[in-house]
Design an enzyme around this catalytic site. Structure first.
Site, short mmCIF file in Angstrom:
data_model
loop_
_atom_site.label_atom_id
_atom_site.label_comp_id
_atom_site.label_asym_id
_atom_site.label_seq_id
_atom_site.Cartn_x
_atom_site.Cartn_y
_atom_site.Cartn_z
N ASN A 145 -6.34 -2.64 1.78
CA ASN A 145 -6.32 -4.10 1.91
C ASN A 145 -7.74 -4.61 1.96
O ASN A 145 -8.62 -3.97 2.56
CB ASN A 145 -5.63 -4.52 3.21
CG ASN A 145 -4.12 -4.50 3.12
OD1 ASN A 145 -3.54 -4.41 2.04
ND2 ASN A 145 -3.47 -4.59 4.27
N ARG A 170 0.82 -1.22 0.00
CA ARG A 170 0.00 0.00 0.00
C ARG A 170 0.86 1.28 0.00
O ARG A 170 0.56 2.21 -0.75
CB ARG A 170 -0.98 -0.02 1.18
CG ARG A 170 -2.12 -1.02 1.00
CD ARG A 170 -3.04 -1.03 2.21
NE ARG A 170 -2.33 -1.40 3.43
CZ ARG A 170 -2.83 -1.30 4.65
NH1 ARG A 170 -4.05 -0.81 4.83
NH2 ARG A 170 -2.14 -1.67 5.70
#
Length: 757
Positions: free
Chosen positions: A38, A20
């Site tokens: 996520n 990320r």
């Protein structure tokens, strides 16, 4: 130019590896807006911007992933513009369909190591230093998505400095879930064997621990996946004391070197071995001892190899100076699972360890060290565990969800999900109650972590295996898979082979459908079925399992068959020179077929040869006689002795009794034991090649798969491969899972899964 918007779903090992933050910084670089999160399948992204910016973003998303990320799928679809004003990392999305992959535990990266050893850094000598590129993963996760609250770090609230790092997209610890420092994170303590804090003027527990090791003490050290028992590898008396207390008579210990340079002072290290030693997985690598080898003899007695690993946690780096080498063996009594829970470690290990170096971060899931050897310049697993689990084996076909429960020894289990198979970490031998309890707990945890609800359970054909009995309690349809078919299917699964192949499945014991014990098998097999095309001639095992522990029982029956009553006069044979007590009863029981099952196991050939040659009459660990026979053969050029092959009932039968007769005759003529051990290996390789060629000629099959614990014998494996390669056959070895029963569950899973498709 009009903006466009795309939605992206990525699967693979993309959680807990800095994915990320990578996406965030990539979006900032290209000026695109949107979000990344996520979810239970992996990572989800939505971005909008110009066509040029989106194209560049997608290209780099494919090609510049973080070092620990493994992208399996990346799906892009157009979506509606939402008018995002910036790019953000949003909260993880949880749902019931959890398909995200969990990263294995990862060794300390170079950046964290530099900070660890830098006196000016705020994490100087902090043993839990980590970032998005390194640190614990699998052993601290209890659920996905991979967020701090789903790990054993959930009880440690980040201090303002750590929280600022965690929230800063430009920081290496941006969304690093185990992030901590000396102010807010876990800590180590040194305890005595009664569990009392050691009072010392020295504040640094690692300096205290090093002093104890220098004084010859044994330390139990809590790491990532469990406890190790450590002692100075140069201290002969301390190593001997560890061996005695651990009740480990002969089996080699692994060692940890403080640096690659230190490992090279003791061992020969090839480029591939160095690559493995320094990899993020940091397995134990089996290395050949060098001319300068000076470690305690009892670490790997009589063995030309030693298992070596390098530090993979910050604590290891603090404990070992660059020149240090310590024994670093599993924290357990022989045959028990590795200790990992703080509430029982003192009681379990205080008869072994003098001191305990412990910390207050829980280990959620235990994981032993992995063990690898380089064979033909590629990794060859003896044990697949920490650093590799729970990484999947990718399959050709999508299979229904299967739980494969593995075998009895060196147990692992396997779960399938779609086109992936997930082998567990090394469990061990299920005959031990604590190991069995650990096994049941690990199955429950992996099913939760992977969100797999099995539709079918695959088990071994042997009705008395504890894993088989466990399978029968699950309450699902059960598929019993023949042991050696599973071995061959595991190789096929790794290499995406449809079959049929000729499978050489060589091990000690596996239950045959005819009620005998198989283990020297030449199968024609695919993923759904097999045919026994050939096998080794049967040998009697007087006393059953007792004959495995006492190989002289097999050898004495062979001598009686070869020489009749006159065998006791063959004094040139080492076994005859010192006949074990009770030999008459053993022969009588075998002749009357009382508790004397028949076995075609190649492992039993090695046992018999080792006993005849006087190398090993009883064993202290599985495979010891075969290992010592291989060691005796080192440096000698083998000759091919006479053996017999004939066809019986449509199957080729390999008779090795002429080989034993030749070995006995050579002993009487004064031949050296080492030469005869080499002759045994070369003859077995030649006979294996001969049998394989006969089956290949009859079937037209030229793909050969090799599996089973006997193929951990690199002398035999190398000779078989070289001989078969001369005939232009296509050979397949294990490369992702062990050839021993540690890889068995993969084969069980794909056979049951293919049969249920």
């Amino acid at each position: 130019m009009m903006d466009i918007a795309v939605h992206i779903q990525i699967t693979g090992i993309v959680q807990g590896v800095g994915f990320r933050p990578f996406v965030y910084n990539l979006a900032r670089r290209y000026g695109v807006k949107g979000w990344v999160s996520n979810n239970a399948s992996g990572v989800e992204i939505e971005v909008e911007g110009s066509q040029t910016a989106i194209s560049g973003f997608l290209a780099d998303l494919n090609s510049q992933t973080p070092p620990l990320a493994v992208v399996d799928t990346l799906m892009v679809k157009d979506c509606q513009l939402c008018g995002y004003v910036d790019f953000r990392i949003t909260a993880s999305v949880a749902d019931k369909t959890k398909t995200a992959l969990v990263s294995p535990d990862v060794a300390t990266c170079s950046h964290c190591r530099e900070e660890l050893l830098n006196p000016a850094d705020r994490r100087y000598r902090y043993p839990f230093i980590n970032c998005t590129d390194c640190g614990p993963r699998f052993t601290i996760i209890n659920d996905i998505p991979y967020d701090r609250q789903a790990t054993t770090m959930c009880d440690f609230t980040m201090c303002p400095d750590c929280q600022a790092e965690y929230d800063n997209p430009a920081n290496r610890r941006f969304h690093a879930q185990p992030n901590a420092c000396p102010v807010c994170g876990p800590a180590y303590q040194l305890l005595d064997k009664e569990g009392r804090l050691v009072d010392s003027q020295e504040d640094d527990v690692f300096i205290q621990a090093r002093k104890q090791l220098a004084a010859g003490q044994i330390l139990a050290i809590k790491g990532i996946g469990g406890y190790h028992l450590a002692v100075n590898a140069f201290d002969y008396a301390a190593v001997a004391r560890l061996r005695e207390r651990k009740v480990r008579e002969d089996k080699p210990f692994a060692v940890m070197a403080g640096s690659l340079a230190a490992s090279k002072t003791q061992c020969l290290v090839s480029a591939m071995e160095e690559q493995l030693l320094t990899s993020a997985a940091r397995p134990i690598v089996l290395l050949n001892k060098g001319k300068g080898y000076s470690l305690a003899d009892s670490i790997a007695p009589g063995n030309p190899c030693v298992g070596m690993m390098l530090p993979y946690t910050p604590a290891h780096t603090l404990l070992l100076a660059p020149a240090d080498i310590w024994v670093m063996t599993s924290g357990n009594l022989s045959d028990e699972p590795i200790a990992y829970q703080d509430n029982d470690v003192i009681s379990r290990l205080n008869t072994i360890a003098d001191y305990f170096l412990v910390h207050n971060r829980d280990i959620y899931c235990r994981a032993d060290d992995s063990v690898v050897k380089v064979v033909f310049n590629k990794p060859y697993f003896f044990r697949r565990s920490r650093g590799y689990v729970p990484g999947p084996v990718n399959l050709v076909h999508e299979l229904p969800p299967v739980l494969a429960v593995g075998g009895e020894l060196k147990n692992t289990f396997c779960l399938t999900r779609g086109k992936q198979a997930f082998l567990s970490a090394h469990i061990g031998d299920l005959e031990n109650l604590p190991t069995y309890q650990s096994y049941v707990e690990a199955i429950e945890h992996m099913q939760k972590l992977l969100a797999v609800t099995p539709m079918v359970v695959a088990c071994d054909l042997h009705p008395e295996y504890l894993s088989t009995k466990y399978a029968q309690t699950v309450g699902l349809p059960t598929v019993a898979v023949q042991h050696h078919h599973a071995h061959i299917a595991a190789v096929m699964a790794e290499h995406h082979l449809a079959g049929p192949v000729i499978g050489l499945a060589f091990d000690g014991t596996g239950y045959g459908p005819d009620g005998t014990l198989w283990g020297g098998e030449f199968l024609v097999a695919d993923m759904r079925q097999y045919r026994r095309a050939g096998h080794l001639s049967y040998l009697p095992l007087p006393g059953g399992a007792q004959a495995v522990r006492q190989p002289w029982r097999i050898a004495i029956c062979l001598l009686k068959e070869l020489y009749g009553e006159d065998f006791i006069n063959q004094q040139a044979i080492p076994l005859v020179q010192e006949l074990p007590a009770g030999w008459e009863l053993v022969i009588a029981a075998a002749e009357k077929k009382i508790n004397t099952p028949l076995s075609s196991g190649v492992g039993r050939l090695f046992d018999a040869a080792a006993a005849l040659l006087g190398l090993r009459q009883s064993i202290n660990y599985e495979g010891q006689a075969a290992i010592e026979l291989e060691l005796a053969a080192q440096g000698a050029g083998g000759r091919v002795l006479s053996y017999g092959i004939k066809e019986l009932d449509g199957k080729w039968n390999l008779d090795f009794k002429p080989v034993f007769a030749a070995l006995c005759q050579a002993l009487q003529q004064g031949a050296a034991v080492g030469q005869l051990a080499a002759d045994f290996h070369t003859t077995l390789a030649a006979a294996t090649c001969d049998m394989t060629l006969k089956i290949s000629k009859a079937t037209g099959i030229r793909e050969i798969a090799l599996s089973g614990g006997v193929f951990q014998n690199i002398t035999l494996l190398s000779q078989v491969i070289r001989m078969l390669a001369q005939h232009k056959l296509q050979l397949y070895l294990h490369r992702q899972v062990p050839p021993n029963d540690g890889g068995l569950a993969l084969g069980q899973a794909v056979i049951a899964g293919e049969g249920s498709r």
